[in-house]
Design a protein around this motif. Structure first.
Motif, PDB file in Angstrom:
ATOM      1  N   MET A   1       2.739 -10.308   1.631  1.00  0.00           N
ATOM      2  CA  MET A   1       3.638 -10.997   0.786  1.00  0.00           C
ATOM      3  C   MET A   1       3.076 -11.747  -0.463  1.00  0.00           C
ATOM      4  O   MET A   1       3.654 -11.725  -1.372  1.00  0.00           O
ATOM      5  N   LEU A   2       1.623 -12.310  -0.315  1.00  0.00           N
ATOM      6  CA  LEU A   2       1.025 -13.161  -1.482  1.00  0.00           C
ATOM      7  C   LEU A   2       0.931 -12.049  -2.676  1.00  0.00           C
ATOM      8  O   LEU A   2       1.272 -12.245  -3.874  1.00  0.00           O
ATOM      9  N   LEU A   3       0.364 -10.897  -2.330  1.00  0.00           N
ATOM     10  CA  LEU A   3      -0.069  -9.815  -3.262  1.00  0.00           C
ATOM     11  C   LEU A   3       1.151  -9.045  -3.767  1.00  0.00           C
ATOM     12  O   LEU A   3       1.188  -8.951  -4.892  1.00  0.00           O
ATOM     13  N   GLY A   4       2.143  -9.017  -2.766  1.00  0.00           N
ATOM     14  CA  GLY A   4       3.503  -8.355  -3.369  1.00  0.00           C
ATOM     15  C   GLY A   4       4.243  -9.066  -4.477  1.00  0.00           C
ATOM     16  O   GLY A   4       4.672  -8.584  -5.303  1.00  0.00           O
ATOM     17  N   SER A   5       4.309 -10.548  -4.134  1.00  0.00           N
ATOM     18  CA  SER A   5       4.863 -11.365  -4.915  1.00  0.00           C
ATOM     19  C   SER A   5       4.153 -11.432  -6.400  1.00  0.00           C
ATOM     20  O   SER A   5       4.658 -11.334  -7.499  1.00  0.00           O
ATOM     21  N   HIS A   6       2.791 -11.248  -6.258  1.00  0.00           N
ATOM     22  CA  HIS A   6       1.931 -11.290  -7.601  1.00  0.00           C
ATOM     23  C   HIS A   6       2.090 -10.024  -8.370  1.00  0.00           C
ATOM     24  O   HIS A   6       2.280 -10.114  -9.688  1.00  0.00           O
ATOM     25  N   LEU A   7       2.049  -9.060  -7.708  1.00  0.00           N
ATOM     26  CA  LEU A   7       2.532  -7.702  -8.273  1.00  0.00           C
ATOM     27  C   LEU A   7       3.940  -7.502  -9.089  1.00  0.00           C
ATOM     28  O   LEU A   7       3.901  -7.047 -10.071  1.00  0.00           O
ATOM     29  N   ARG A   8       4.799  -8.170  -8.435  1.00  0.00           N
ATOM     30  CA  ARG A   8       6.061  -7.999  -8.719  1.00  0.00           C
ATOM     31  C   ARG A   8       6.178  -8.941 -10.187  1.00  0.00           C
ATOM     32  O   ARG A   8       6.914  -8.749 -10.940  1.00  0.00           O
ATOM     33  N   ARG A   9       5.457 -10.019 -10.084  1.00  0.00           N
ATOM     34  CA  ARG A   9       5.588 -11.067 -11.252  1.00  0.00           C
ATOM     35  C   ARG A   9       4.594 -10.424 -12.417  1.00  0.00           C
ATOM     36  O   ARG A   9       5.133 -10.360 -13.694  1.00  0.00           O
ATOM     37  N   LEU A  10       3.675  -9.750 -12.291  1.00  0.00           N
ATOM     38  CA  LEU A  10       2.829  -8.997 -13.307  1.00  0.00           C
ATOM     39  C   LEU A  10       3.786  -7.772 -13.851  1.00  0.00           C
ATOM     40  O   LEU A  10       4.113  -7.664 -14.844  1.00  0.00           O
ATOM     41  N   ARG A  11       4.563  -7.211 -12.884  1.00  0.00           N
ATOM     42  CA  ARG A  11       5.416  -5.896 -13.429  1.00  0.00           C
ATOM     43  C   ARG A  11       6.655  -6.658 -14.222  1.00  0.00           C
ATOM     44  O   ARG A  11       6.607  -6.028 -15.323  1.00  0.00           O
ATOM     45  N   GLU A  29      10.565   4.419  -6.514  1.00  0.00           N
ATOM     46  CA  GLU A  29      11.047   2.915  -6.719  1.00  0.00           C
ATOM     47  C   GLU A  29      11.100   2.171  -5.475  1.00  0.00           C
ATOM     48  O   GLU A  29      10.907   0.845  -5.344  1.00  0.00           O
ATOM     49  N   SER A  30      11.417   2.746  -4.379  1.00  0.00           N
ATOM     50  CA  SER A  30      11.658   2.156  -3.094  1.00  0.00           C
ATOM     51  C   SER A  30      10.277   1.723  -2.622  1.00  0.00           C
ATOM     52  O   SER A  30      10.172   0.764  -1.890  1.00  0.00           O
ATOM     53  N   LYS A  31       9.176   2.616  -2.952  1.00  0.00           N
ATOM     54  CA  LYS A  31       7.913   2.320  -2.333  1.00  0.00           C
ATOM     55  C   LYS A  31       7.416   0.730  -2.879  1.00  0.00           C
ATOM     56  O   LYS A  31       6.952  -0.007  -2.513  1.00  0.00           O
ATOM     57  N   ILE A  32       7.733   0.731  -4.304  1.00  0.00           N
ATOM     58  CA  ILE A  32       7.561  -0.406  -4.923  1.00  0.00           C
ATOM     59  C   ILE A  32       7.971  -1.550  -4.652  1.00  0.00           C
ATOM     60  O   ILE A  32       7.506  -2.687  -4.240  1.00  0.00           O
ATOM     61  N   SER A  33       9.343  -1.610  -4.374  1.00  0.00           N
ATOM     62  CA  SER A  33       9.998  -2.639  -3.671  1.00  0.00           C
ATOM     63  C   SER A  33       9.535  -2.842  -2.377  1.00  0.00           C
ATOM     64  O   SER A  33       9.390  -4.216  -2.053  1.00  0.00           O
ATOM     65  N   ARG A  34       9.042  -2.093  -1.443  1.00  0.00           N
ATOM     66  CA  ARG A  34       8.754  -2.361  -0.215  1.00  0.00           C
ATOM     67  C   ARG A  34       7.109  -2.985  -0.336  1.00  0.00           C
ATOM     68  O   ARG A  34       6.868  -4.012   0.298  1.00  0.00           O
ATOM     69  N   MET A  35       6.448  -2.613  -1.504  1.00  0.00           N
ATOM     70  CA  MET A  35       5.051  -3.058  -1.660  1.00  0.00           C
ATOM     71  C   MET A  35       5.197  -4.575  -2.171  1.00  0.00           C
ATOM     72  O   MET A  35       4.742  -5.776  -1.598  1.00  0.00           O
ATOM     73  N   GLU A  36       6.275  -4.946  -2.913  1.00  0.00           N
ATOM     74  CA  GLU A  36       6.487  -6.229  -3.311  1.00  0.00           C
ATOM     75  C   GLU A  36       7.161  -7.371  -2.289  1.00  0.00           C
ATOM     76  O   GLU A  36       6.853  -8.431  -2.555  1.00  0.00           O
ATOM     77  N   VAL A  47      -3.013  -0.009  -5.851  1.00  0.00           N
ATOM     78  CA  VAL A  47      -3.069  -1.155  -6.407  1.00  0.00           C
ATOM     79  C   VAL A  47      -3.789  -1.255  -7.759  1.00  0.00           C
ATOM     80  O   VAL A  47      -3.394  -1.837  -8.571  1.00  0.00           O
ATOM     81  N   GLU A  48      -4.821  -0.563  -7.680  1.00  0.00           N
ATOM     82  CA  GLU A  48      -5.929  -0.293  -8.939  1.00  0.00           C
ATOM     83  C   GLU A  48      -4.978   0.364 -10.219  1.00  0.00           C
ATOM     84  O   GLU A  48      -5.092  -0.224 -11.147  1.00  0.00           O
ATOM     85  N   ASP A  49      -4.230   1.109  -9.798  1.00  0.00           N
ATOM     86  CA  ASP A  49      -3.348   2.014 -10.877  1.00  0.00           C
ATOM     87  C   ASP A  49      -2.383   1.092 -11.186  1.00  0.00           C
ATOM     88  O   ASP A  49      -1.901   1.039 -12.594  1.00  0.00           O
ATOM     89  N   LEU A  50      -1.694   0.273 -10.295  1.00  0.00           N
ATOM     90  CA  LEU A  50      -0.658  -0.779 -10.790  1.00  0.00           C
ATOM     91  C   LEU A  50      -1.070  -1.754 -11.608  1.00  0.00           C
ATOM     92  O   LEU A  50      -0.755  -2.114 -12.701  1.00  0.00           O
ATOM     93  N   SER A  67      -9.240  -7.620  -3.318  1.00  0.00           N
ATOM     94  CA  SER A  67      -9.482  -8.321  -1.946  1.00  0.00           C
ATOM     95  C   SER A  67      -8.268  -8.638  -1.299  1.00  0.00           C
ATOM     96  O   SER A  67      -8.066  -8.593   0.067  1.00  0.00           O
ATOM     97  N   LEU A  68      -7.118  -9.285  -1.809  1.00  0.00           N
ATOM     98  CA  LEU A  68      -6.135  -9.748  -1.054  1.00  0.00           C
ATOM     99  C   LEU A  68      -5.245  -8.271  -0.508  1.00  0.00           C
ATOM    100  O   LEU A  68      -4.834  -8.367   0.478  1.00  0.00           O
ATOM    101  N   ALA A  69      -5.470  -7.133  -1.285  1.00  0.00           N
ATOM    102  CA  ALA A  69      -4.974  -6.114  -0.693  1.00  0.00           C
ATOM    103  C   ALA A  69      -5.704  -5.748   0.728  1.00  0.00           C
ATOM    104  O   ALA A  69      -4.831  -5.159   1.525  1.00  0.00           O
TER     105      ALA A  69
END
Length: 274
Positions: A1-11, A29-36, A47-50, A67-69
């Motif tokens: 949840m923490l990492l997903g939220s951070h990735l969404r904000r970065l995107r 797109e659905s994979k990104i949604s599930r990750m976030e 995660v590195e690529d994103l 590390s969060l991942a």
């Protein structure tokens, strides 16, 4: 949840669509949604690529997020209780375990981190009508396990405002309620626990929308999360405007309630009346 939220904000800060982000990791797109939403495990390469796509080049930040991942992929101790938990709650337990500051307002009953075992049993039994005694006991055991956070070496700061209604609504018999009030008095003496009581006499207040919890984390680049529990689901809010509104509400509740010392006196008064 923490990492997903951070990735969404970065995107979103880069104006990148989920479709484009999905393409960059050879997915959808659905994979990104599930990750976030924190609903899938995180592959280090993804995660590195994103992070590269989102322009994160600072090695310290990249290392922290990777590390969060890795941590996100390790099942927490609470997953052994998943058979008696609603599907949305393990996410909250994980966030609670990671938080260094927990601010909460409760109106229906005493917060789970402050409940005695007897009171917790009465609350769970009321909420899980038809459940077996074993299921109830397991849910209570999880609640007792969560309370170990408050006495751990790196215990979070916990600031809870309890509406007077939560203290006057009986769960269990008279002895259960007396034990619960006594426990609140005792635990409020801990240096990392602050309890305030919002009395009926104050009238209307900023907690008008009901119970909520604001979770803050030690990592400076992670935003707060607001947790709102509903009957059949829960909301996890992490957008700036939502967080700001709930932080104003908890601040007003803290300012408008009697001080911790005065609240302790209120608890002693309720104990004498019980």
């Amino acid at each position: 949840m923490l990492l997903g939220s951070h990735l969404r904000r970065l995107r979103e800060s880069q104006g990148i669509t989920r479709e484009k982000a999905g393409y960059s990791i050879r997915s959808s797109e659905s994979k990104i949604s599930r990750m976030e939403l924190g609903r899938v495990s995180f592959k280090t390469r993804d995660v590195e690529d994103l992070l590269t796509l989102y322009g994160v080049t600072d090695e310290t930040e990249r290392t922290s997020l990777l590390s969060l991942a890795k941590e996100a992929n390790v099942a927490g101790w609470w997953h052994s209780y998943s058979d008696v938990l609603p599907s949305w709650f393990p996410t909250y337990v994980g966030l609670e375990a990671a938080a260094h500051l927990i601010r909460s307002y409760e109106v229906q009953f005493v917060h789970g981190l402050l409940q005695t075992e007897a009171y917790a049993h009465a609350v769970v039994a009321r909420g899980m009508r038809g459940a077996s005694e074993a299921e109830i006991d397991k849910r209570v055991a999880l609640r007792m396990e969560r309370q170990k956070y408050l006495v751990a070496e790196r215990a979070p700061q916990f600031h809870c405002v309890l509406d007077e209604a939560a203290l006057r609504r009986p769960y269990g018999d008279r002895e259960v309620m007396r034990g619960q009030l006594q426990h609140l008095i005792e635990i409020s003496e801990r240096p990392n626990v602050t309890i305030q009581v919002m009395p009926f006499s104050f009238g209307g207040h900023s907690g008008e929308s009901g119970a909520f919890t604001v979770l803050s984390f030690p990592e400076s680049d992670l935003t707060d999360v607001v947790y709102l529990e509903q009957l059949t689901s829960a909301l996890y809010l992490d957008k700036g405007e939502d967080i700001a509104q709930y932080e104003r509400a908890i601040k007003r509740l803290q300012d408008d309630s009697p001080s911790p010392a005065e609240s302790r006196d209120l608890l002693r008064g309720l104990l004498q009346l019980s």
